[in-house]
Structure formats: structure tokens, C-alpha cells
Design a protein around this motif. Sequence first.
Motif, short mmCIF file in Angstrom:
data_model
loop_
_atom_site.label_atom_id
_atom_site.label_comp_id
_atom_site.label_asym_id
_atom_site.label_seq_id
_atom_site.Cartn_x
_atom_site.Cartn_y
_atom_site.Cartn_z
N LEU A 238 0.83 -1.24 -0.04
CA LEU A 238 0.20 0.01 0.00
C LEU A 238 0.82 1.18 -0.04
N SER A 239 1.91 1.27 0.59
CA SER A 239 2.91 2.34 0.76
C SER A 239 3.47 2.68 -0.68
N ARG A 240 3.77 1.49 -1.20
CA ARG A 240 4.45 1.71 -2.75
C ARG A 240 3.40 1.36 -3.81
N LEU A 241 2.17 1.85 -3.58
CA LEU A 241 1.04 1.68 -4.69
C LEU A 241 1.22 2.11 -5.90
N GLU A 242 1.68 3.44 -5.82
CA GLU A 242 2.07 4.03 -7.36
C GLU A 242 3.22 3.46 -7.89
N GLU A 243 4.11 2.91 -7.27
CA GLU A 243 5.36 2.14 -7.92
C GLU A 243 4.94 0.91 -8.35
N GLU A 244 4.07 0.44 -7.58
CA GLU A 244 3.60 -1.04 -8.05
C GLU A 244 2.95 -0.82 -9.42
N TYR A 245 1.84 0.28 -9.53
CA TYR A 245 1.48 0.55 -10.67
C TYR A 245 2.04 0.84 -11.89
N GLN A 248 3.56 -2.58 -13.00
CA GLN A 248 2.92 -3.33 -13.77
C GLN A 248 2.69 -2.69 -15.28
N HIS A 249 3.02 -1.37 -15.52
CA HIS A 249 2.63 -0.87 -16.75
C HIS A 249 4.13 -1.15 -17.28
N TRP A 250 5.10 -0.68 -16.86
CA TRP A 250 6.46 -0.62 -17.54
C TRP A 250 7.42 -1.78 -17.25
N GLY A 251 7.16 -2.65 -16.36
CA GLY A 251 8.01 -3.83 -16.31
C GLY A 251 8.80 -3.66 -14.71
N ASN A 252 9.28 -4.56 -14.35
CA ASN A 252 10.04 -4.79 -13.03
C ASN A 252 11.58 -4.83 -13.25
N ASP A 258 13.01 -4.44 -6.82
CA ASP A 258 12.92 -5.60 -5.66
C ASP A 258 13.90 -5.46 -4.56
N TYR A 259 15.03 -4.84 -4.96
CA TYR A 259 16.09 -4.21 -3.76
C TYR A 259 15.59 -3.18 -2.96
N ASP A 260 14.77 -2.19 -3.43
CA ASP A 260 13.99 -1.36 -2.49
C ASP A 260 12.88 -2.08 -1.74
N MET A 261 12.26 -2.87 -2.48
CA MET A 261 11.02 -3.38 -1.84
C MET A 261 11.45 -4.36 -0.64
N TYR A 262 12.66 -5.26 -0.75
CA TYR A 262 13.02 -5.97 0.22
C TYR A 262 13.47 -5.53 1.40
#
Lengths: 291, 109
Positions: A238-245, A248-252, A258-262
Motif C-alpha cells: 500500500l505504501s508503494r502503490l504508485e510504484e507497483e502500478y 505493472q505498466h512498464w516492467g520490473n 525488488d532491492y528497494d522492496m525487500y
Amino acid sequence: MLPGLCRFHGLVSRALVPLAGRQVELKLLGCSANVQRARYATPATERKKFYRDVTISQGEGGLYEINLDRRKLKTPGGKLFTVPNEALAIAVATEWDAQKDTLKFYTMHLTTLCNTALDNPTQRDKDQIISAALKFLETDTVCYRVEEPPGLVELQKNEWDPVLEWIEKRYNVVIGSSYSIMGPQIPEETKDTFRQHLKSYNVWSLIGLEYVISQLKSVVLSLGLIDRHLTVEQAVLLSRLEEEYQIQHWGNVEWAHDYDMYELRARTAAGTLFVYLSSESATVKKKILQD
Amino acid sequence: MAGVRALGVYRGVLKELRNLQGSEYTQSMAYTHLREQFRSNQVTGERYCRAKKEALHTCQVYLCLLETTRLHMNLHQLYHGRGERGPEEVAQLVGLQMPTQPGGKGWEE
């Protein structure tokens, strides 16, 4: 260029400092010699592992201490490292035990939090910590909405609105969301309610909570976490919602996203665990009283 | 249903501990404490037990912590830069050596 500068400093110091101040001169020379011999590839955040076993022992006052081989662990401020409860001591000991060959302090989040709580380097009392934590409420992530692209608007409505509803119902406050750049207008009663609630936590829990808030950039999500309404993975999502969006649009990108998320998950989990374990004894007492 | 989730979380934490500590993870304090917590919170009546859910949630947070620090370290080792080489190494790359002056330079000890 740096050795040249050191040589210049050396010359200047030798010219200006009288014979009585030769000690200063020698120290300056020593400094530059260290710079000359510095190995650029050695980071200061890593040390070799100098112990084999990690055990915990109970000291005076029922506080638990960590022993590395035969030596007792100390905080960076020089104080003895003591922990109020056993579960937290075991978790910290496991962190130290998990190090192999070199000590990576940036992975030992619980130890860092305990050190902050023990040393209190910024010397804040409970009220200051609460004010600092509640300051994030005015710029809470969950309250800032966008107007376009429509996919993101939809996502924010579906994911963030339930959390806002939950916290408004649970604490009987008004927060609301906003589309403007100034953010939501938080009424004073809301802040007072939260302040009263947070006053019931002890200093250690508050330090943990402030850490979680500063990681997630949201008071709403952090309170949801410590009230066990959300899991750590959900709160980070939820905190990174826009980043996740955008992902999903441009790729991971593994080495960034992943580094930041972990890292965010690890820090949030450490802070939340710190709050749970530091406030656990208080929760148990309340239950007994209610029975 | 809560039982199935608890089993998953318990096994997850045990796997992480085994990863960290090798085969003697059963003698560690964390393992003993974890077992105690799970055993003591297991037996309850039919009523809604808050303590069990709280202990399970705490354990899940701990599992998240262990798992994500491990994954973060993996990514760090895989992708993070190793820093620059020192001047001696750079010289040796091309087959040269750093110049030394017998007696040291003026500002060295």
C-alpha cells in the motif's frame, strides 16, 4: 590532488606552529599519512566477525544482555546493551549469530533499533517522539490522491479507501483524503486522539513506531500494522502503490525495485516486531485486568 | 484454517533458521523459544482466542523479517558494486608496481 593538499597543509603547519605545538604538527602528519595509506575499497560499515558463540544472560533488574563469546555487547554510546524482554533478546542474538565472516551492520535492524532506544542520541522525550510521529499525518501517503491516470485513481480508491475507513472507525477520527498539493486538513481533535492513544505506549515502542512511520511515510498504514489489521507485505504494497502500478505498466527492474522492496519490508518488519515485543508485556497486563 | 496458516508460518521460520544456522538449528535459543510459543498458544477453547492470533501475527512478521533480509542480501551481493580498486591493485593490473622510496616520503612515518 589530495596528497598534494596534505603536503601543503604539512608545510603550512610546520611554518605556523611554534616548537611548543609540535604535537599538533605530528598529528597532522599522522592524519595525512593515514590518508595516503587508506584502502579505498574497504567500507567502514563492515568488520570481521570476532566471536564464535552468541548467548543471552539475565542481568540485574531482569534485563537481558547479549554475550559474544565471553564479552558483553555494548551500544555505540558505550552503555551496556540491555533488553527488557527475552523474545527481543533472542531475536537480536539470532541477528548477531546470522553474521558470517564479516559483520554487516546494515542488515541488523533490530540491533540498530535497540541501540537507538538505549542511547537516545537525539535526546528526545516521549512527547517529542509522539509529535515527530504525528507530523507525518499531514503528509500521509494514503491521503494524497491523483486525478489521472484513471487506472491509478481506481487503484488508490480500491486499496487506500478501506484502510482510511478502518482507521476512522477504529479511532473515531476524521482524516479524509485530498486531491490538492496541500494535502488533507487534519482537525486538532484527530491529532489529540492519536496523541492520547500513543501516550499509552512506552518509549521503546514509540521509537519503533516512529521508525515504521518514517519508512512507510504514512501514519495510517503504521497504525494499521501495529493494530494487526495489515500484514507487513500488505502495508509495504500500500505504501508503494504508485510504484507497483508503474511496475505493472512498464516492467520490473530487479536491481532497483525488488532491492528497494525487500529493504523496505525488512526494515518495516524489524520496526513492527520491535513495537510488538516492546509493548507485549503491557498488552498482557491489560488482559489480566479486564478478566 | 488458522491452523493451516500457522503451520506454514512455523515451517517458514524453521527453514529460515536452518538456512542461517546450519544443521544445529534445533539447539538454538530462537528454535526453543519458537516451539514454546507455538505449543503454549495451541491449546485453547472454542472461543475466539486473541492471544493465538497475536502470536501468529508476530511470528509472521518475524518470518517476513528473516526472509526479506536474506533476499535483500542476495540481491545486494548479486548487483551491488564492489567499489574501486586501490592504487596498488591498479598498478598490478598493468604489470607495474607502486614506487617506493627507501626511508619513506617526507610526510610518512
